[in-house]
Design a protein around this motif. Structure first.
Motif, PDB file in Angstrom:
ATOM      1  N   ASP A  68       0.670  -1.220   0.137  1.00 37.80           N
ATOM      2  CA  ASP A  68       0.000   0.083   0.115  1.00 37.80           C
ATOM      3  C   ASP A  68       0.917   1.363  -0.158  1.00 37.80           C
ATOM      4  N   CYS A  69       1.854   1.114   0.976  1.00 39.99           N
ATOM      5  CA  CYS A  69       2.869   2.678   1.144  1.00 39.99           C
ATOM      6  C   CYS A  69       3.451   2.850  -0.237  1.00 39.99           C
ATOM      7  N   ALA A  70       4.053   1.758  -1.035  1.00 41.77           N
ATOM      8  CA  ALA A  70       4.753   1.766  -2.196  1.00 41.77           C
ATOM      9  C   ALA A  70       3.957   2.500  -3.169  1.00 41.77           C
ATOM     10  N   SER A  71       2.621   2.007  -3.314  1.00 38.80           N
ATOM     11  CA  SER A  71       1.784   2.237  -4.354  1.00 38.80           C
ATOM     12  C   SER A  71       1.284   3.777  -4.024  1.00 38.80           C
ATOM     13  N   LEU A  72       0.921   4.118  -2.884  1.00 36.58           N
ATOM     14  CA  LEU A  72       0.632   5.543  -2.704  1.00 36.58           C
ATOM     15  C   LEU A  72       1.633   6.425  -2.696  1.00 36.58           C
ATOM     16  N   GLY A  73       2.838   6.054  -2.509  1.00 36.71           N
ATOM     17  CA  GLY A  73       4.100   6.846  -2.552  1.00 36.71           C
ATOM     18  C   GLY A  73       4.361   7.223  -3.957  1.00 36.71           C
ATOM     19  N   ILE A  74       4.233   6.382  -4.768  1.00 40.14           N
ATOM     20  CA  ILE A  74       4.663   6.486  -6.271  1.00 40.14           C
ATOM     21  C   ILE A  74       3.609   6.963  -6.983  1.00 40.14           C
ATOM     22  N   SER A  75       2.416   7.220  -6.374  1.00 40.33           N
ATOM     23  CA  SER A  75       1.327   7.658  -7.258  1.00 40.33           C
ATOM     24  C   SER A  75       1.199   9.094  -7.648  1.00 40.33           C
ATOM     25  N   PHE A 128       2.668  12.987  -2.356  1.00 38.71           N
ATOM     26  CA  PHE A 128       3.745  14.155  -2.435  1.00 38.71           C
ATOM     27  C   PHE A 128       3.577  15.165  -3.251  1.00 38.71           C
ATOM     28  N   ASP A 129       2.368  15.766  -3.330  1.00 40.60           N
ATOM     29  CA  ASP A 129       2.068  16.876  -4.286  1.00 40.60           C
ATOM     30  C   ASP A 129       2.548  16.763  -5.813  1.00 40.60           C
ATOM     31  N   GLY A 130       2.434  15.573  -6.444  1.00 37.27           N
ATOM     32  CA  GLY A 130       2.672  15.395  -7.517  1.00 37.27           C
ATOM     33  C   GLY A 130       4.065  14.895  -8.047  1.00 37.27           C
ATOM     34  N   LEU A 131       4.719  14.807  -6.704  1.00 36.84           N
ATOM     35  CA  LEU A 131       6.258  14.291  -6.990  1.00 36.84           C
ATOM     36  C   LEU A 131       6.274  12.602  -7.047  1.00 36.84           C
ATOM     37  N   VAL A 132       6.915  12.148  -7.820  1.00 39.70           N
ATOM     38  CA  VAL A 132       7.029  10.730  -8.168  1.00 39.70           C
ATOM     39  C   VAL A 132       8.572  10.394  -7.884  1.00 39.70           C
ATOM     40  N   PRO A 133       8.806   9.357  -7.271  1.00 43.18           N
ATOM     41  CA  PRO A 133      10.271   9.188  -6.851  1.00 43.18           C
ATOM     42  C   PRO A 133      10.725   8.459  -8.149  1.00 43.18           C
ATOM     43  N   ASP A 134      12.413   8.863  -8.378  1.00 45.74           N
ATOM     44  CA  ASP A 134      13.056   7.985  -9.417  1.00 45.74           C
ATOM     45  C   ASP A 134      13.593   6.668  -8.827  1.00 45.74           C
ATOM     46  N   LEU A 135      13.613   6.578  -7.471  1.00 47.35           N
ATOM     47  CA  LEU A 135      13.988   4.972  -6.809  1.00 47.35           C
ATOM     48  C   LEU A 135      13.088   4.863  -5.705  1.00 47.35           C
ATOM     49  N   VAL A 136      12.956   3.513  -5.389  1.00 46.71           N
ATOM     50  CA  VAL A 136      12.062   3.332  -4.250  1.00 46.71           C
ATOM     51  C   VAL A 136      12.943   2.265  -3.281  1.00 46.71           C
ATOM     52  N   LEU A 137      13.236   2.511  -2.094  1.00 48.87           N
ATOM     53  CA  LEU A 137      13.973   1.659  -1.404  1.00 48.87           C
ATOM     54  C   LEU A 137      13.191   1.199   0.037  1.00 48.87           C
ATOM     55  N   SER A 138      13.296  -0.153   0.045  1.00 49.72           N
ATOM     56  CA  SER A 138      12.437  -0.921   1.176  1.00 49.72           C
ATOM     57  C   SER A 138      13.365  -1.511   2.269  1.00 49.72           C
ATOM     58  N   GLY A 139      13.295  -0.933   3.329  1.00 52.98           N
ATOM     59  CA  GLY A 139      13.793  -1.488   4.556  1.00 52.98           C
ATOM     60  C   GLY A 139      14.682  -0.219   5.113  1.00 52.98           C
ATOM     61  N   ARG A 177       8.889  -4.748  -4.821  1.00 54.55           N
ATOM     62  CA  ARG A 177       8.140  -5.300  -5.883  1.00 54.55           C
ATOM     63  C   ARG A 177       7.068  -4.348  -6.400  1.00 54.55           C
ATOM     64  N   GLU A 178       6.244  -3.758  -5.576  1.00 58.34           N
ATOM     65  CA  GLU A 178       5.157  -3.136  -5.900  1.00 58.34           C
ATOM     66  C   GLU A 178       5.421  -1.751  -6.692  1.00 58.34           C
ATOM     67  N   ALA A 179       6.670  -1.211  -6.375  1.00 57.96           N
ATOM     68  CA  ALA A 179       7.157  -0.006  -7.203  1.00 57.96           C
ATOM     69  C   ALA A 179       7.521  -0.595  -8.496  1.00 57.96           C
ATOM     70  N   PHE A 180       8.166  -1.815  -8.513  1.00 55.08           N
ATOM     71  CA  PHE A 180       8.631  -2.390  -9.892  1.00 55.08           C
ATOM     72  C   PHE A 180       7.635  -2.702 -10.593  1.00 55.08           C
ATOM     73  N   ILE A 181       6.596  -3.331 -10.134  1.00 55.22           N
ATOM     74  CA  ILE A 181       5.346  -3.408 -11.069  1.00 55.22           C
ATOM     75  C   ILE A 181       4.933  -2.214 -11.792  1.00 55.22           C
ATOM     76  N   TYR A 182       5.111  -1.187 -11.123  1.00 57.15           N
ATOM     77  CA  TYR A 182       4.598   0.127 -11.582  1.00 57.15           C
ATOM     78  C   TYR A 182       5.614   0.712 -12.513  1.00 57.15           C
ATOM     79  N   GLY A 183       6.674   0.390 -12.846  1.00 54.61           N
ATOM     80  CA  GLY A 183       7.872   0.918 -13.479  1.00 54.61           C
ATOM     81  C   GLY A 183       8.841   1.776 -12.966  1.00 54.61           C
ATOM     82  N   ILE A 184       8.746   1.752 -11.327  1.00 52.62           N
ATOM     83  CA  ILE A 184       9.812   2.502 -10.659  1.00 52.62           C
ATOM     84  C   ILE A 184      10.881   1.668 -10.118  1.00 52.62           C
ATOM     85  N   PRO A 185      12.040   1.864 -10.514  1.00 49.40           N
ATOM     86  CA  PRO A 185      13.150   0.943 -10.016  1.00 49.40           C
ATOM     87  C   PRO A 185      13.305   1.047  -8.576  1.00 49.40           C
TER      88      PRO A 185
END
Length: 304
Positions: free
Chosen positions: A87-94, A98-109, A130-138
């Motif tokens: 959920d957090c990864a999905s919401l965070g990259i949406s 973060f006011d339209g900001l989409v991360p270049d890279l997601v780190l989990s841990g 994995r959730e970030a990767f599914i939606y195209g975010i490294p």
């Protein structure tokens, strides 16, 4: 002019988002964020569960709204979320949080406890990446091989430090357009993180902490949840459970044994981790069967 230039530089900085499954207050996440902020080269976002959500795999929240609360983490924009790591990864990259900001890279841990072998199936840490990767975010999942009675919280700080060069290298590849899009990385740091043998590309093996069950009675947890966040840590205390009925039977999970196929080879994740390497295992989202079973099932269907 100087302040304007600084603001422009900050806006142009690569954006890294951190999530986890141990919860937003877990030291592994906090040490990682501290290291990223200290680099001075990233814009750091945090979107992580507001409580410990270890071992929830790729569970998602479907019907209920998620509650997001701003959390004060120095140098980062952070939210604790009433959801799972996925959920957090999905919401965070949406772009919505973060006011339209989409991360270049997601780190989990950084997770407490290794996520090698078949543990990947259960891991909320891996699911966040994995959730970030599914939606195209490294994405990178990162875990520390915690050993009960031996490891300390300071080891998590060292684990964060030794992951930073790899994170920086991945970001350089992302920004240059040369980073491959077909996989995400699962990273495990050995118990003696300060004296690791270097990074090693590995394959996912069959290592597993085999789980059994024992009948028990209610016992309130006596240690912090972040110290027992992995299914592979000895001495895990019973979790808080409902005891409203005296007629309920209570059962808890226990580790029966740890096993892996020693014939898998030197480049398998758990064996390499046990040998002292920081393992870097490329993963994909699909769970495909081995090719050699396809003819068998085709033959079975032909006889129906």
């Amino acid at each position: 002019m100087a302040s304007t230039a600084a603001a422009a530089a900050a806006a142009a900085a690569p954006v890294v988002m951190v999530t986890n499954d141990d919860g937003i207050d877990a030291p592994g996440l906090r040490f990682l964020v501290d290291q990223l902020v200290a680099q001075g080269r990233y814009r750091v976002l945090v979107c992580a569960p507001d409580t410990d959500r270890s071992g929830v795999s790729h569970c998602i929240t479907w019907r209920s709204a998620l509650r997001c609360k701003r959390v004060n983490i120095n140098g980062a924009t952070a939210f604790g979320v009433s959801g799972t790591p996925a959920d957090c990864a999905s919401l965070g990259i949406s772009g919505k949080l973060f006011d339209g900001l989409v991360p270049d890279l997601v780190l989990s841990g950084i997770n407490i406890g290794n996520n090698c072998g078949l543990h990947v199936v259960y891991s909320g840490t891996v699911a966040g990446a994995r959730e970030a990767f599914i939606y195209g975010i490294p994405a990178l999942a990162m875990s520390y091989n915690w050993v009960a009675g031996q490891s300390s919280v300071n080891d998590l700080k060292v684990a964060a430090e030794v992951c930073i060069p790899l994170i920086n290298a991945v970001m350089v590849e992302i920004k240059s357009g040369t980073y491959p899009k077909g996989s995400f990385l699962n990273i495990d740091v050995p118990s003696d993180a300060a004296h690791h043998k270097g990074y090693k590309i590995t394959k996912q093996g069959k290592y597993m902490a085999r789980i059994g069950w024992e009948q028990t009675v209610y016992q309130k947890p006596s240690v912090e949840s972040y110290q027992t966040a992995s299914m592979d840590i000895d001495g895990e205390k019973d979790r808080d459970i409902d005891t409203s009925s005296a007629n309920d039977l209570l059962f808890k999970r226990v580790i029966v044994k740890r096993s892996y196929d020693e014939e898998e080879g030197e480049d398998m994740d758990y064996k390499s981790l046990a040998d002292g390497y920081i393992t870097v295992t490329p993963l994909v989202a699909l769970s495909r069967a081995e090719a050699d079973v396809i003819p068998y099932y085709k033959a079975c269907l032909s006889r129906i």
